[in-house]
Design a protein around this motif. Sequence first.
Motif, short mmCIF file in Angstrom:
data_model
loop_
_atom_site.label_atom_id
_atom_site.label_comp_id
_atom_site.label_asym_id
_atom_site.label_seq_id
_atom_site.Cartn_x
_atom_site.Cartn_y
_atom_site.Cartn_z
N ILE A 259 0.86 -1.18 0.00
CA ILE A 259 0.00 0.00 0.00
C ILE A 259 0.90 1.23 0.00
O ILE A 259 1.69 1.44 0.91
CB ILE A 259 -0.92 0.01 1.23
CG1 ILE A 259 -1.89 -1.18 1.17
CG2 ILE A 259 -1.69 1.32 1.33
CD1 ILE A 259 -2.75 -1.34 2.41
N THR A 260 0.74 2.06 -1.03
CA THR A 260 1.54 3.29 -1.12
C THR A 260 0.98 4.36 -0.21
O THR A 260 1.70 4.99 0.57
CB THR A 260 1.57 3.81 -2.57
OG1 THR A 260 2.19 2.83 -3.40
CG2 THR A 260 2.35 5.11 -2.66
N LEU A 261 -0.33 4.59 -0.29
CA LEU A 261 -0.98 5.61 0.52
C LEU A 261 -2.10 5.00 1.34
O LEU A 261 -2.91 4.23 0.81
CB LEU A 261 -1.57 6.71 -0.38
CG LEU A 261 -2.44 7.76 0.32
CD1 LEU A 261 -1.58 8.71 1.16
CD2 LEU A 261 -3.27 8.56 -0.68
N PHE A 277 -9.27 5.58 3.16
CA PHE A 277 -9.10 4.79 1.95
C PHE A 277 -7.63 4.48 1.77
O PHE A 277 -6.77 4.99 2.51
CB PHE A 277 -9.64 5.54 0.72
CG PHE A 277 -8.83 6.75 0.33
CD1 PHE A 277 -7.85 6.67 -0.65
CD2 PHE A 277 -9.05 7.97 0.95
CE1 PHE A 277 -7.09 7.77 -1.00
CE2 PHE A 277 -8.30 9.08 0.60
CZ PHE A 277 -7.32 8.99 -0.38
N ASN A 278 -7.31 3.62 0.79
CA ASN A 278 -5.91 3.36 0.49
C ASN A 278 -5.71 3.24 -1.01
O ASN A 278 -6.67 3.08 -1.77
CB ASN A 278 -5.40 2.12 1.22
CG ASN A 278 -6.19 0.87 0.86
OD1 ASN A 278 -6.47 0.61 -0.31
ND2 ASN A 278 -6.54 0.07 1.87
N VAL A 279 -4.46 3.37 -1.42
CA VAL A 279 -4.09 3.22 -2.82
C VAL A 279 -2.84 2.35 -2.88
O VAL A 279 -1.84 2.64 -2.22
CB VAL A 279 -3.78 4.58 -3.49
CG1 VAL A 279 -3.53 4.39 -4.98
CG2 VAL A 279 -4.90 5.58 -3.26
N HIS A 280 -2.91 1.27 -3.66
CA HIS A 280 -1.77 0.37 -3.82
C HIS A 280 -0.85 0.85 -4.94
O HIS A 280 -1.26 1.61 -5.82
CB HIS A 280 -2.25 -1.05 -4.16
CG HIS A 280 -2.99 -1.73 -3.05
ND1 HIS A 280 -4.31 -1.43 -2.76
CD2 HIS A 280 -2.61 -2.68 -2.17
CE1 HIS A 280 -4.70 -2.19 -1.74
NE2 HIS A 280 -3.69 -2.96 -1.37
N ALA A 281 0.38 0.40 -4.90
CA ALA A 281 1.29 0.62 -6.02
C ALA A 281 0.70 -0.05 -7.25
O ALA A 281 0.17 -1.15 -7.18
CB ALA A 281 2.67 0.06 -5.69
N ILE A 313 -2.12 10.19 7.85
CA ILE A 313 -1.70 9.83 6.50
C ILE A 313 -0.46 8.95 6.61
O ILE A 313 0.49 9.29 7.33
CB ILE A 313 -1.39 11.07 5.65
CG1 ILE A 313 -2.63 11.94 5.51
CG2 ILE A 313 -0.86 10.67 4.28
CD1 ILE A 313 -2.37 13.27 4.81
N TYR A 314 -0.48 7.82 5.90
CA TYR A 314 0.66 6.90 5.88
C TYR A 314 1.15 6.73 4.45
O TYR A 314 0.36 6.55 3.52
CB TYR A 314 0.26 5.53 6.44
CG TYR A 314 -0.10 5.54 7.91
CD1 TYR A 314 0.85 5.18 8.88
CD2 TYR A 314 -1.38 5.91 8.33
CE1 TYR A 314 0.52 5.20 10.24
CE2 TYR A 314 -1.71 5.93 9.67
CZ TYR A 314 -0.75 5.57 10.62
OH TYR A 314 -1.08 5.59 11.95
N ALA A 503 -15.78 1.52 3.60
CA ALA A 503 -14.63 0.62 3.52
C ALA A 503 -13.83 0.90 2.27
O ALA A 503 -14.36 1.15 1.21
CB ALA A 503 -15.10 -0.83 3.53
N ALA A 504 -12.53 0.86 2.40
CA ALA A 504 -11.65 1.08 1.26
C ALA A 504 -11.30 -0.21 0.58
O ALA A 504 -10.70 -0.20 -0.45
CB ALA A 504 -10.39 1.80 1.70
#
Length: 504
Positions: A259-261, A277-281, A313-314, A503-504
């Motif tokens: 997970i990038t973000l 939410f999250n965003v993967h590479a 934020i991660y 849910a993300a």
Amino acid sequence: MSDQKPVLTLKNIVKTFPGVIALNKVSLDILPGEVHALMGENGAGKSTLMKVLGGIYQPDEGQILVADKPTILRTPLEAKNKGIVFIHQELSLAEELSVAENIYMGELPLKSFGRVDWAKLYSDVDEILDRLNCGFKAQTIVGDLSIANKQMVEIARALTVDAKTVIFDEPTASLTDAEKIVLFDIIEDLKSRGVGIVYISHRMEEIFRISDRISVLRDGEYRGTLKTSETDHDELTKLMIGRSLEHTRPEESATKEEITLEVKNLSCGDLFKDVSFNVHAGEVVGFYGLVGAGRTELAETIFGMRRKTSGEIYLNGKHVEINSPADAINHGISLVPEDRKGQGLVLGMNCRENMTLPQIDDLTVGNLTAPAAEQDIFQKYKEKLEIKTPNWKQIVGNLSGGNQQKIVIGKWLSMHPNLLIVDEPTRGIDVGSKSEIHNLIRELAGQGYAVIVISSEMPEILSVSDRIVAMFHGEIMHTFTSDEVTEDKLVQAISGIYENDSAA
């Protein structure tokens, strides 16, 4: 109501702009004492049609009838004199003047010798404001009001004239729930006095709550009128969309496990709240919603242009604090802004200078930049993005919209970001360049970039996204995978009627 004569009729209205037919033979009638909702996707022609009614635009063809009499509306003042009042989505107030002066601008009550009757002005306006349950007074300076209260000032203007037709363009976009109730009460009062109401909104729960009839525009053409009591969300959605689901879905995603973000319970005042939410590479996550949904504000907060009020934020599993765009850039976050001309480019500078602007400090030796290094960066991304320009010396303001957008994207790609946020990637861009930008976004994901795309165009968000986050009024309503999303579900989610699922 069907036996009543319309207060306003449009017959075969045509309005064109260079290269675009905004309205194509649109006919419509508004009855006294009804709320006639006007719906359609972004770009359907709703606002253009209402600006024709409001005297802002003149039709190229067709006829406007007020109380069955053919009428030419050359200016907003002529429209107002005919009893047509337009409450704009975009505020049109003089910030330095008082509420009273704004409401009666150009029509201030006068005493002898042309002196303004301030006592009468303030008394009349305070009476209107009390009727609207406003928490401010006639003498308040408009610039000191909140956005929502400024919207109430716009609405108050409609109550100062003998209105026959009142046009509301997305009137609740900036209003609180309590202010919406007041607005709906005012609309009911106008109806009871025989005023015809035109209500433009994407918010289906409002449309079904207050309207009597609903007309739909699609691609600048009239598609039909339905009685609100005889239709439902699904029928209306299909009439708005008017096509089968034939967008090009992304190929099998190259999404990686990492997970990038990751965003946890992020809030920014009243703009959005508890967003997670999250965003993967290697993944494109699309954000879709109406004006005021909080999408751009969310991106600006992640990029440090706005200060968060809570949340975390991660990036790549590490907690980060981002208090400025410089912090975001240092953490590998890049933002292609919605307004490329105002925020993304310096139009008077050349292509090479724009491309290397964010890293100018790294390319400076003493007081001089290193032109060879600048040239290498420009040439690399010119070829990579297929930017069409004679050479690096070309002034960016002279490029097409699509090539300007590629310059902005290239500028941020040259920073080698971990996360690329692209806000309205193809706004104002021709069809051919749109396809190129869409392909580019998918290619970037294929190369391992984590990408967030914000768009108001449904076909665009469907064609580029692996997952789609539907936002409504500052909250995530639902997150769809590309396999499960349908246009019907997406329209309903951004209208606030889909089952809440953050849910993300």
